[in-house]
Scaffold this motif. Structure first.
Motif, PDB file in Angstrom:
ATOM      1  N   ILE A   1       0.829  -1.214   0.000  1.00 40.25           N
ATOM      2  CA  ILE A   1       0.000   0.000   0.000  1.00 40.25           C
ATOM      3  C   ILE A   1       0.860   1.259   0.000  1.00 40.25           C
ATOM      4  O   ILE A   1       0.532   2.243  -0.643  1.00 40.25           O
ATOM      5  N   ALA A   2       1.989   1.200   0.689  1.00 38.67           N
ATOM      6  CA  ALA A   2       2.903   2.341   0.696  1.00 38.67           C
ATOM      7  C   ALA A   2       3.512   2.552  -0.687  1.00 38.67           C
ATOM      8  O   ALA A   2       3.520   3.669  -1.221  1.00 38.67           O
TER       9      ALA A   2
ATOM     10  N   HIS B   1       0.514   5.342  -1.541  1.00 39.60           N
ATOM     11  CA  HIS B   1       0.871   6.520  -0.746  1.00 39.60           C
ATOM     12  C   HIS B   1       2.186   7.177  -1.173  1.00 39.60           C
ATOM     13  O   HIS B   1       2.229   8.394  -1.355  1.00 39.60           O
TER      14      HIS B   1
ATOM     15  N   TYR C   1       2.122   8.537   8.588  1.00 39.30           N
ATOM     16  CA  TYR C   1       1.251   7.590   7.899  1.00 39.30           C
ATOM     17  C   TYR C   1       1.554   6.213   8.456  1.00 39.30           C
ATOM     18  O   TYR C   1       2.682   5.736   8.341  1.00 39.30           O
TER      19      TYR C   1
ATOM     20  N   LEU D   1       1.128   2.607   7.881  1.00 38.77           N
ATOM     21  CA  LEU D   1       0.778   1.713   6.782  1.00 38.77           C
ATOM     22  C   LEU D   1       1.259   0.289   7.059  1.00 38.77           C
ATOM     23  O   LEU D   1       1.622  -0.446   6.159  1.00 38.77           O
TER      24      LEU D   1
ATOM     25  N   HIS E   1      -1.389  -1.194  14.088  1.00 40.95           N
ATOM     26  CA  HIS E   1      -1.898   0.180  13.989  1.00 40.95           C
ATOM     27  C   HIS E   1      -2.062   0.867  15.340  1.00 40.95           C
ATOM     28  O   HIS E   1      -1.666   2.017  15.509  1.00 40.95           O
TER      29      HIS E   1
END
Length: 92
Positions: free
Chosen positions: A13-14, A18, A69, A71, A77
């Protein structure tokens, strides 16, 4: 002034979402990219990240970092986000 950002977690995802988006923004400074797996950091220079680190606490201790962020995998998290909030950072 550029907004100083730290990315914590350098997986798919990074790298696919992002980092490409953030590195294209003129008002963003990617100061840190952090991942426990150092090999994931080999892809980071193309995004203009200034520092590749394995301990996210380094980024949280840096007064220049305004936004973090998170990620990482979902199970990480809470701990990282709470630490970032306690450090006075904005968290995404």
């Amino acid at each position: 002034k550029k907004t100083c950002i730290a990315i914590i977690g350098c997986g798919r995802i990074a790298n696919n979402a992002h980092l490409p988006a953030l590195s294209a923004m003129e008002n963003v400074r990617l100061k840190y990219a952090c991942d426990l797996i150092a090999e994931k950091q080999e892809r980071l220079p193309k995004f203009g990240c200034e520092n590749a680190i394995t301990d996210y606490r380094v980024a949280l201790a840096d007064p220049e970092v305004e936004v973090v962020y998170v990620l990482t995998p979902n199970a990480a998290h809470y701990e990282i986000s709470m630490a970032a909030l306690r450090a006075g950072k904005h968290v995404f």
